[in-house]
Design a protein around this motif. Structure first.
Motif, PDB file in Angstrom:
ATOM      1  N   UNK A 132      33.271  46.331  24.338  1.00 33.20           N
ATOM      2  CA  UNK A 132      34.340  45.551  24.586  1.00 33.20           C
ATOM      3  C   UNK A 132      34.966  45.443  25.948  1.00 33.20           C
ATOM      4  N   UNK A 133      35.087  46.963  26.261  1.00 35.82           N
ATOM      5  CA  UNK A 133      35.636  47.114  27.784  1.00 35.82           C
ATOM      6  C   UNK A 133      34.630  46.712  28.945  1.00 35.82           C
ATOM      7  N   UNK A 134      33.293  46.851  28.366  1.00 34.20           N
ATOM      8  CA  UNK A 134      32.412  46.403  29.404  1.00 34.20           C
ATOM      9  C   UNK A 134      32.491  44.870  29.425  1.00 34.20           C
ATOM     10  N   UNK A 135      32.856  44.076  28.349  1.00 33.58           N
ATOM     11  CA  UNK A 135      32.860  42.816  28.296  1.00 33.58           C
ATOM     12  C   UNK A 135      33.976  42.293  29.129  1.00 33.58           C
ATOM     13  N   UNK A 136      35.260  42.990  28.968  1.00 35.28           N
ATOM     14  CA  UNK A 136      36.412  42.792  29.667  1.00 35.28           C
ATOM     15  C   UNK A 136      36.277  43.160  31.040  1.00 35.28           C
ATOM     16  N   UNK A 137      35.708  44.247  31.591  1.00 38.29           N
ATOM     17  CA  UNK A 137      35.278  44.475  32.879  1.00 38.29           C
ATOM     18  C   UNK A 137      34.719  43.485  33.632  1.00 38.29           C
ATOM     19  N   UNK A 138      33.548  42.650  32.760  1.00 44.54           N
ATOM     20  CA  UNK A 138      32.711  41.875  33.470  1.00 44.54           C
ATOM     21  C   UNK A 138      33.555  40.463  33.740  1.00 44.54           C
ATOM     22  N   UNK A 139      34.530  40.360  32.740  1.00 47.65           N
ATOM     23  CA  UNK A 139      35.226  39.065  32.965  1.00 47.65           C
ATOM     24  C   UNK A 139      36.122  39.355  34.117  1.00 47.65           C
ATOM     25  N   UNK A 140      36.614  40.513  34.405  1.00 48.34           N
ATOM     26  CA  UNK A 140      37.519  40.720  35.153  1.00 48.34           C
ATOM     27  C   UNK A 140      36.961  40.639  36.772  1.00 48.34           C
ATOM     28  N   UNK A 166      42.270  36.549  24.308  1.00 52.66           N
ATOM     29  CA  UNK A 166      43.647  36.532  23.816  1.00 52.66           C
ATOM     30  C   UNK A 166      44.412  37.343  22.901  1.00 52.66           C
ATOM     31  N   UNK A 167      43.224  37.634  21.862  1.00 54.08           N
ATOM     32  CA  UNK A 167      43.714  38.377  20.811  1.00 54.08           C
ATOM     33  C   UNK A 167      43.331  39.964  20.894  1.00 54.08           C
ATOM     34  N   UNK A 168      42.568  40.184  21.997  1.00 58.81           N
ATOM     35  CA  UNK A 168      41.793  41.565  22.169  1.00 58.81           C
ATOM     36  C   UNK A 168      42.989  42.490  22.150  1.00 58.81           C
ATOM     37  N   UNK A 169      44.225  42.529  22.272  1.00 57.88           N
ATOM     38  CA  UNK A 169      45.092  43.551  22.086  1.00 57.88           C
ATOM     39  C   UNK A 169      45.128  44.002  20.405  1.00 57.88           C
ATOM     40  N   UNK A 170      44.781  42.892  19.667  1.00 57.29           N
ATOM     41  CA  UNK A 170      45.166  43.118  18.300  1.00 57.29           C
ATOM     42  C   UNK A 170      43.856  44.170  17.802  1.00 57.29           C
ATOM     43  N   UNK A 176      46.239  44.818  30.076  1.00 54.73           N
ATOM     44  CA  UNK A 176      46.940  45.051  31.457  1.00 54.73           C
ATOM     45  C   UNK A 176      45.899  45.862  32.317  1.00 54.73           C
ATOM     46  N   UNK A 177      45.043  46.495  32.110  1.00 59.01           N
ATOM     47  CA  UNK A 177      43.958  47.082  32.728  1.00 59.01           C
ATOM     48  C   UNK A 177      43.206  46.166  33.383  1.00 59.01           C
ATOM     49  N   UNK A 178      43.199  44.899  33.069  1.00 61.01           N
ATOM     50  CA  UNK A 178      42.205  43.785  33.461  1.00 61.01           C
ATOM     51  C   UNK A 178      43.128  42.552  34.103  1.00 61.01           C
ATOM     52  N   UNK A 179      43.790  42.712  34.976  1.00 60.82           N
ATOM     53  CA  UNK A 179      45.019  41.961  35.541  1.00 60.82           C
ATOM     54  C   UNK A 179      44.613  40.537  35.863  1.00 60.82           C
ATOM     55  N   UNK A 180      43.467  40.209  36.423  1.00 57.25           N
ATOM     56  CA  UNK A 180      42.851  38.807  36.598  1.00 57.25           C
ATOM     57  C   UNK A 180      42.518  38.240  35.139  1.00 57.25           C
ATOM     58  N   UNK A 181      41.987  38.995  34.336  1.00 54.71           N
ATOM     59  CA  UNK A 181      41.594  38.295  32.866  1.00 54.71           C
ATOM     60  C   UNK A 181      43.099  38.006  32.133  1.00 54.71           C
TER      61      UNK A 181
END
Lengths: 198, 198
Positions: A132-140, A166-170, A176-181
């Protein structure tokens, strides 16, 4: 006669279809299917979608279409949500497949287990959190210096990927670690007329 | 200048792209990427596809496109492999998304673990076997009395789904239990000029 969307309001995949219809002013009737109560596994539902998955759309002539991203592509045909340029369209489609293979199975599944199966974040499979974090990092990386994922306008790639981001925090992810996302989520939500999810 | 396909010959996802090019007589140069040696994770490869996945296609102008099904859709645009009718095209796209979400993660992953990670079939996660068989059962139902998955001609849905279905036995699945699937695999292979995999 309008189309009927069979979907569960808690599902980002189902909401994608609603967002597209609302944005393009496509009339629809929403038929709530409670997946937690097994309503997507009944014989009646399986007759409509043998895969036992929501969303499914019934067109006005009764024909059924499944798979959130396939439904969006069908409903948005000819609209500004699909780039006219062949390569830009292909990049958008690339994001749609990446979403279902490398994003949704981690971001959405972690959130489902935490929100609806009451699993503590600390007990999630490490694989879900890592990928999941790898996916968010790629989006970032993809969103740095950009307004939307493909070209300069909102496309289906943004709608598809924002649905669960938009629901990832749930599910315990910290945007917040991926500010452009995070900024992009707010931008897409604003374009879609959506409030942020607390 | 021709397109370059970066792919691993052991990967069904990569072979999909090759099958489409061969069938449509699209000239290409095949660049072998050995995923078992980590060649899809090098800095040079990640610069081309930040997702670290094969296949990737480099167009003649150097632009890169990833995701097997997205690449096929791009390369086959305007050919008979994509139905002209909007609804038939949407059903084909529905199959492509289903393939990546509900078929490949079980059929291809089981085969990868058995063939390339030397895991005995008896030690595969039960989930892989259950969901792989569910995917084959769904294909069996869809193919009963039909020649191809969508309409009466070969489409990208057949090419996408045959890619790993024809290798399913390498992951311990028994296609003899799904006779319409088995007949369809032979039919699609024959159309593509491929020999059955022993």
């Amino acid at each position: 006669m309008t189309i009927r969307i069979f979907g569960d309001s808690i599902s980002g995949n189902c909401l994608k279809v609603k967002f597209v219809c609302d944005l393009l002013r496509i009339a629809y009737q929403w038929e709530e299917v409670d997946i937690l109560k097994g309503e997507s596994r009944t014989a009646a539902f399986l007759a409509t979608n043998p895969a036992g998955q929501v969303p499914v759309v019934l067109l006005s002539d009764g024909r059924a279409l499944a798979q959130s991203n396939a439904i969006m592509l069908y409903l948005a045909e000819g609209s500004s949500l699909i780039p006219g340029d062949a390569f830009a369209r292909a990049k958008m489609v690339e994001w749609l497949f990446w979403e279902q293979y490398s994003h949704e199975p981690y971001i959405a599944v972690a959130r489902f287990q935490v929100m609806y199966q009451q699993k503590p974040v600390t007990e999630l499979e490490p694989r879900l959190i890592e990928r999941g974090n790898a996916a968010l990092a790629r989006l970032q990386t993809a969103l740095r210096g950009r307004t939307f994922l493909v070209g300069s306008e909102l496309t289906l790639a943004d709608i598809s990927l924002v649905a669960y981001t938009r629901m990832a925090h749930q599910g315990g992810f910290d945007l917040a670690a991926y500010e452009d996302v995070q900024a992009w989520v707010r931008r897409v939500e604003s374009t879609l007329g959506l409030a942020a999810i607390a």
